[in-house]
Design a protein around this motif. Structure first.
Motif, PDB file in Angstrom:
ATOM      1  N   ILE A  34      19.734  32.082  26.781  1.00 17.55           N
ATOM      2  CA  ILE A  34      21.795  31.684  26.627  1.00 17.55           C
ATOM      3  C   ILE A  34      21.678  33.365  25.949  1.00 17.55           C
ATOM      4  CG2 ILE A  34      23.867  31.592  25.197  1.00 17.55           C
ATOM      5  CD1 ILE A  34      22.703  28.950  24.346  1.00 17.55           C
ATOM      6  N   TYR A  35      20.993  34.367  24.950  1.00 19.27           N
ATOM      7  CA  TYR A  35      21.268  35.336  25.082  1.00 19.27           C
ATOM      8  C   TYR A  35      21.283  36.000  26.497  1.00 19.27           C
ATOM      9  CZ  TYR A  35      22.349  32.879  20.735  1.00 19.27           C
ATOM     10  OH  TYR A  35      23.032  32.643  20.305  1.00 19.27           O
ATOM     11  N   ARG A  36      20.046  35.919  26.741  1.00 22.11           N
ATOM     12  CA  ARG A  36      19.892  36.876  28.072  1.00 22.11           C
ATOM     13  C   ARG A  36      20.818  37.133  28.961  1.00 22.11           C
ATOM     14  NH1 ARG A  36      13.497  34.167  27.326  1.00 22.11           N
ATOM     15  NH2 ARG A  36      13.297  35.684  26.013  1.00 22.11           N
ATOM     16  N   VAL A  55      31.678  40.944  17.077  1.00 23.66           N
ATOM     17  CA  VAL A  55      32.227  40.159  16.608  1.00 23.66           C
ATOM     18  C   VAL A  55      31.845  39.334  15.862  1.00 23.66           C
ATOM     19  CG1 VAL A  55      34.665  39.823  14.846  1.00 23.66           C
ATOM     20  CG2 VAL A  55      34.124  42.003  16.857  1.00 23.66           C
ATOM     21  N   GLY A  56      31.211  38.786  14.599  1.00 25.96           N
ATOM     22  CA  GLY A  56      30.634  37.499  14.429  1.00 25.96           C
ATOM     23  C   GLY A  56      29.229  37.696  14.747  1.00 25.96           C
ATOM     24  N   THR A  57      27.970  38.820  14.771  1.00 26.78           N
ATOM     25  CA  THR A  57      27.098  38.935  16.047  1.00 26.78           C
ATOM     26  C   THR A  57      26.452  37.407  15.346  1.00 26.78           C
ATOM     27  OG1 THR A  57      25.213  40.801  16.424  1.00 26.78           O
ATOM     28  CG2 THR A  57      26.414  40.635  13.917  1.00 26.78           C
ATOM     29  N   VAL A  78      29.433  43.080  13.556  1.00 25.65           N
ATOM     30  CA  VAL A  78      29.623  42.791  12.549  1.00 25.65           C
ATOM     31  C   VAL A  78      29.903  41.460  12.158  1.00 25.65           C
ATOM     32  CG1 VAL A  78      31.488  44.781  11.480  1.00 25.65           C
ATOM     33  CG2 VAL A  78      32.257  42.857  12.441  1.00 25.65           C
ATOM     34  N   ASP A  79      29.382  40.880  10.792  1.00 27.56           N
ATOM     35  CA  ASP A  79      29.569  38.815  10.477  1.00 27.56           C
ATOM     36  C   ASP A  79      30.276  39.469   9.505  1.00 27.56           C
ATOM     37  OD1 ASP A  79      28.116  36.422  12.130  1.00 27.56           O
ATOM     38  OD2 ASP A  79      28.424  36.163   9.575  1.00 27.56           O
ATOM     39  N   LEU A  80      30.752  37.793   8.955  1.00 24.72           N
ATOM     40  CA  LEU A  80      31.296  37.523   7.749  1.00 24.72           C
ATOM     41  C   LEU A  80      30.484  36.962   6.520  1.00 24.72           C
ATOM     42  CD1 LEU A  80      34.447  37.660   6.590  1.00 24.72           C
ATOM     43  CD2 LEU A  80      34.458  35.307   7.588  1.00 24.72           C
ATOM     44  N   SER A 121      32.078  38.747  21.930  1.00 23.45           N
ATOM     45  CA  SER A 121      31.697  37.808  21.140  1.00 23.45           C
ATOM     46  C   SER A 121      31.241  36.774  21.279  1.00 23.45           C
ATOM     47  CB  SER A 121      33.285  37.659  19.818  1.00 23.45           C
ATOM     48  OG  SER A 121      33.162  36.895  19.200  1.00 23.45           O
ATOM     49  N   SER A 122      30.491  35.515  19.989  1.00 22.75           N
ATOM     50  CA  SER A 122      29.519  34.854  21.602  1.00 22.75           C
ATOM     51  C   SER A 122      29.723  34.246  20.568  1.00 22.75           C
ATOM     52  CB  SER A 122      28.201  35.250  21.753  1.00 22.75           C
ATOM     53  OG  SER A 122      27.158  35.891  20.841  1.00 22.75           O
ATOM     54  N   PHE A 123      30.228  32.758  20.629  1.00 17.25           N
ATOM     55  CA  PHE A 123      30.157  31.051  19.895  1.00 17.25           C
ATOM     56  C   PHE A 123      31.365  31.687  18.292  1.00 17.25           C
ATOM     57  CE2 PHE A 123      26.633  31.468  23.691  1.00 17.25           C
ATOM     58  CZ  PHE A 123      27.872  30.097  24.093  1.00 17.25           C
TER      59      PHE A 123
HETATM   60  C1  LIG Z   1      27.601  30.057  15.843  1.00 18.45           C
HETATM   61  S1  LIG Z   1      28.091  32.258  14.644  1.00 18.45           S
HETATM   62  C2  LIG Z   1      27.559  32.909  16.042  1.00 18.45           C
HETATM   63  C3  LIG Z   1      26.730  34.348  16.324  1.00 18.45           C
HETATM   64  C4  LIG Z   1      25.849  35.075  17.180  1.00 18.45           C
HETATM   65  N1  LIG Z   1      27.258  35.480  17.719  1.00 18.45           N
HETATM   66  C5  LIG Z   1      25.582  33.866  18.782  1.00 18.45           C
HETATM   67  O1  LIG Z   1      26.053  33.756  19.278  1.00 18.45           O
HETATM   68  O2  LIG Z   1      24.516  33.464  17.941  1.00 18.45           O
HETATM   69  C6  LIG Z   1      28.923  32.070  14.530  1.00 18.45           C
HETATM   70  C7  LIG Z   1      28.936  33.525  13.738  1.00 18.45           C
HETATM   71  O3  LIG Z   1      30.454  33.851  13.119  1.00 18.45           O
HETATM   72  C8  LIG Z   1      30.721  34.634  12.112  1.00 18.45           C
HETATM   73  N2  LIG Z   1      31.615  34.674  11.897  1.00 18.45           N
HETATM   74  C9  LIG Z   1      33.198  33.082  11.648  1.00 18.45           C
HETATM   75  N3  LIG Z   1      34.255  34.203  10.799  1.00 18.45           N
HETATM   76  C10 LIG Z   1      34.319  35.193  11.082  1.00 18.45           C
HETATM   77  C11 LIG Z   1      35.256  36.142  10.742  1.00 18.45           C
HETATM   78  N4  LIG Z   1      36.423  35.825  10.536  1.00 18.45           N
HETATM   79  N5  LIG Z   1      34.888  37.642  11.739  1.00 18.45           N
HETATM   80  C12 LIG Z   1      33.578  37.627  10.984  1.00 18.45           C
HETATM   81  N6  LIG Z   1      33.256  37.088  11.466  1.00 18.45           N
HETATM   82  C13 LIG Z   1      32.638  35.740  11.825  1.00 18.45           C
HETATM   83  C14 LIG Z   1      30.201  33.490  11.568  1.00 18.45           C
HETATM   84  O4  LIG Z   1      29.354  34.185   9.897  1.00 18.45           O
HETATM   85  C15 LIG Z   1      28.739  33.544  11.608  1.00 18.45           C
HETATM   86  O5  LIG Z   1      27.396  33.992  12.079  1.00 18.45           O
END
Ligand SMILES: C[S@@+](CC[C@H](N)C(=O)[O-])C[C@H]1O[C@@H](n2cnc3c(N)ncnc32)[C@H](O)[C@@H]1O
Length: 206
Positions: A34-36, A55-57, A78-80, A121-123
């Motif tokens: 998926i990431y590729r 964002v939300g890496t 960045v990630d929360l 931003s993914s997922f």
């Molecule tokens: C399902 S994971 C996806 C991670 C990555 N982007 C991927 O595709 O595998 C969702 C990510 O979003 C982060 N997240 C949720 N709310 C967020 C926010 N408001 N700001 C930044 N990151 C956030 C979560 O901590 C989590 O690591």
């Protein structure tokens, strides 16, 4: 509000502790294709030597795949979740990728105005507590002409972002592009890519 968004927001524990480690293994191994695929797509969008923020890496796998295709890019994430940030920092370092990953919230990004040419931003969008309050921040840290490219499941609150951008007259640089794509996730096969553009000189893809 979409059901998937109602079910997944306000759940920080989903990405802490053991959950972050399990997610990491799944992302690096099972879901790597998926990431590729996403990295190929982002590589086509990113201007030469662009500064790119994810964002939300999560575990940073998209950043690593992107670095392999486009070593000219400057990458940040960045990630929360502090645990996810630690996992991503470890993964980038192990892969020899020079990007930076830090704790950050889509609603309050720890960067000066105009810091990035492209935000991806993914997922992650369907986990954000208040997607509408992220819109001014995402616009703020993009340079004029910069683009926001969000991949997520079909039922993520994409329209909420568009409505809030319209309300605030943000991301008026080009019509919103929304295309359907395959997620490659077995149970949730349908995904969407949405691109929104800040007004300014058009970004020229590499
Ligand atoms: C399902 S994971 C996806 C991670 C990555 N982007 C991927 O595709 O595998 C969702 C990510 O979003 C982060 N997240 C949720 N709310 C967020 C926010 N408001 N700001 C930044 N990151 C956030 C979560 O901590 C989590 O690591």
């Amino acid at each position: 509000m979409h059901r998937i968004h109602m079910a997944h927001r306000h759940r920080p524990h989903s990405f802490q502790g053991r959950s972050s480690r399990v997610y990491d293994v799944l992302a690096r191994r099972l879901h790597r294709p998926i990431y590729r695929k996403l990295a190929r797509d982002v590589a086509d969008l990113a201007p030469r030597q662009a500064r790119v923020l994810d964002v939300g890496t999560g575990p940073g796998v998209l950043l690593i795949e992107l670095a392999g295709r486009r070593p000219d890019l400057t990458l940040a994430g960045v990630d929360l979740s502090a645990d996810m940030v630690a996992v991503a920092q470890h993964n980038l370092s192990a892969a020899g990728v020079p990007g930076t990953v830090q704790i950050g919230d889509a609603r309050q990004l720890p960067f000066p105005d105009g810091s990035f040419d492209l935000i991806v931003s993914s997922f992650s969008l369907h986990h954000w507590d208040d997607p509408d309050s992220a819109i001014p921040e995402l616009a703020r840290v993009l340079r004029p002409g910069g683009r926001l490219c969000i991949y997520d499941l079909r039922l993520a609150p994409f329209q909420m972002l568009v409505d809030e951008a319209d309300r605030r007259s943000l991301f008026t640089g080009a019509p919103v592009q929304r295309v359907a794509m395959k997620s490659r996730l077995p149970l949730l096969p349908r995904a969407i890519r949405q691109i929104m553009t800040v007004p300014g000189p058009a970004a020229v893809p590499d």
